[in-house]
Motif scaffolding. Structure first.
Motif, PDB file in Angstrom:
ATOM      1  N   THR A   1      -8.064   7.779  -3.927  1.00  0.00           N
ATOM      2  CA  THR A   1      -7.476   7.512  -2.608  1.00  0.00           C
ATOM      3  C   THR A   1      -7.100   6.031  -2.499  1.00  0.00           C
ATOM      4  O   THR A   1      -7.794   5.174  -3.041  1.00  0.00           O
ATOM      5  N   ASN A   3      -6.734   2.413  -0.825  1.00  0.00           N
ATOM      6  CA  ASN A   3      -7.633   1.755   0.110  1.00  0.00           C
ATOM      7  C   ASN A   3      -6.931   1.451   1.426  1.00  0.00           C
ATOM      8  O   ASN A   3      -5.716   1.345   1.502  1.00  0.00           O
ATOM      9  N   GLU A   5      -6.902  -1.150   3.456  1.00  0.00           N
ATOM     10  CA  GLU A   5      -6.169  -2.412   3.603  1.00  0.00           C
ATOM     11  C   GLU A   5      -4.752  -2.285   3.048  1.00  0.00           C
ATOM     12  O   GLU A   5      -3.792  -2.758   3.655  1.00  0.00           O
ATOM     13  N   HIS A   6      -4.646  -1.636   1.906  1.00  0.00           N
ATOM     14  CA  HIS A   6      -3.343  -1.441   1.279  1.00  0.00           C
ATOM     15  C   HIS A   6      -2.448  -0.560   2.146  1.00  0.00           C
ATOM     16  O   HIS A   6      -1.279  -0.865   2.370  1.00  0.00           O
TER      17      HIS A   6
END
Length: 82
Positions: A1, A3, A5-6
């Motif tokens: 999966t 992240n 923040e990205h």
């Protein structure tokens, strides 16, 4: 999966791409525009979840808690950070 923040940074890019600047110089986009966009549909498995995470981090703001397609298409998503 991916992240969170990205995902949020991708969301900010998409809001900039699809949104328009208001009189205060802040970028906003309608939820329906974001939801209907093909690139966004391919980028985000859970657009609503990403929006909620971004809202918790004070990166975007919008009216209400949960955004639903159709019902909330006209809700403005406002970018708080540039």
């Amino acid at each position: 999966t991916m992240n969170v923040e990205h995902e949020i940074s991708l969301l900010v890019e998409e809001i900039r791409r699809l949104g328009t600047k208001n009189t205060d110089g802040q970028v906003s986009v309608k939820f329906g525009v974001l939801f209907a966009d093909e690139k966004c549909a391919n980028l985000f498995e859970a657009l609503v979840g990403t929006l909620k995470a971004a809202k918790r981090r004070k990166i975007v703001t919008y009216q209400g808690e949960l955004l639903l397609q159709g019902v909330h298409d006209n809700v403005d998503i406002l970018l708080l950070q540039d």
